[in-house]
Design a protein around this motif. Structure first.
Motif, PDB file in Angstrom:
ATOM      1  N   ASP A  82       0.797  -1.223   0.000  1.00  0.00           N
ATOM      2  CA  ASP A  82       0.000   0.000   0.000  1.00  0.00           C
ATOM      3  C   ASP A  82       0.835   1.281   0.000  1.00  0.00           C
ATOM      4  N   TRP A 117       9.215   6.244   1.687  1.00  0.00           N
ATOM      5  CA  TRP A 117       9.188   5.081   2.556  1.00  0.00           C
ATOM      6  C   TRP A 117      10.597   4.512   2.752  1.00  0.00           C
ATOM      7  N   ARG A 150       6.616   8.311  11.350  1.00  0.00           N
ATOM      8  CA  ARG A 150       5.525   9.132  10.800  1.00  0.00           C
ATOM      9  C   ARG A 150       5.630   9.196   9.277  1.00  0.00           C
ATOM     10  N   ARG A 155       4.370   6.069   7.690  1.00  0.00           N
ATOM     11  CA  ARG A 155       2.903   6.029   7.655  1.00  0.00           C
ATOM     12  C   ARG A 155       2.371   6.926   6.545  1.00  0.00           C
ATOM     13  N   LEU A 156       2.954   8.117   6.413  1.00  0.00           N
ATOM     14  CA  LEU A 156       2.521   9.030   5.351  1.00  0.00           C
ATOM     15  C   LEU A 156       2.776   8.444   3.966  1.00  0.00           C
ATOM     16  N   ARG A 188       2.488   5.544   3.143  1.00  0.00           N
ATOM     17  CA  ARG A 188       1.459   4.533   2.906  1.00  0.00           C
ATOM     18  C   ARG A 188       0.089   5.169   2.726  1.00  0.00           C
ATOM     19  N   GLY A 189       0.049   6.491   2.669  1.00  0.00           N
ATOM     20  CA  GLY A 189      -1.214   7.179   2.447  1.00  0.00           C
ATOM     21  C   GLY A 189      -2.030   7.377   3.703  1.00  0.00           C
ATOM     22  N   ASP A 190      -1.409   7.283   4.869  1.00  0.00           N
ATOM     23  CA  ASP A 190      -2.113   7.467   6.128  1.00  0.00           C
ATOM     24  C   ASP A 190      -2.215   8.951   6.430  1.00  0.00           C
ATOM     25  N   ALA A 191      -3.301   9.567   5.988  1.00  0.00           N
ATOM     26  CA  ALA A 191      -3.480  11.001   6.192  1.00  0.00           C
ATOM     27  C   ALA A 191      -3.615  11.330   7.673  1.00  0.00           C
ATOM     28  N   GLY A 192      -4.026  10.369   8.484  1.00  0.00           N
ATOM     29  CA  GLY A 192      -4.153  10.595   9.917  1.00  0.00           C
ATOM     30  C   GLY A 192      -2.806  10.760  10.598  1.00  0.00           C
ATOM     31  N   ALA A 193      -1.733  10.383   9.914  1.00  0.00           N
ATOM     32  CA  ALA A 193      -0.397  10.498  10.497  1.00  0.00           C
ATOM     33  C   ALA A 193       0.125  11.921  10.439  1.00  0.00           C
TER      34      ALA A 193
END
Length: 101
Positions: free
Chosen positions: A18, A25, A63, A66-67, A69-74
């Protein structure tokens, strides 16, 4: 340009499926690998000088992974803008009483 090549631990690891930003990354993975805690729980990287883990570079690398991987919440919320100081008043001209230019 140097003839030496650098081997990074991210070259031996496949990014998760993902991941949307492979370069971010891989860079974050290498930073995280370089800032792992030792047996005493301190960062073993010389740049951290033995600070208690997790150090700031490790937290930022995690962090970034996570970003990537497309984790906008990070993403941390943007800091509130600081109020700008008021512009100083222009002094008045001693003879005319008007603002000096």
């Amino acid at each position: 340009m140097s003839g030496t090549t650098h081997h990074r631990s991210s070259h031996d690891t496949a990014p998760p499926s993902d991941v949307t930003d492979t370069l971010l990354w891989r860079l974050a993975y290498d930073v995280a690998e370089a800032h792992q805690p030792d047996a005493a729980g301190r960062c073993q990287n010389l740049l951290c000088g033995g600070r208690q883990a997790p150090c700031d570079p490790l937290l930022n690398a995690e962090r970034a992974m996570r970003l990537a991987r497309g984790d906008a919440g990070a993403a941390a919320p943007a800091p509130a803008p600081r109020p700008r100081p008021a512009a100083p008043a222009r002094p008045e001209h001693p003879r005319t009483g008007r603002e000096a230019a």
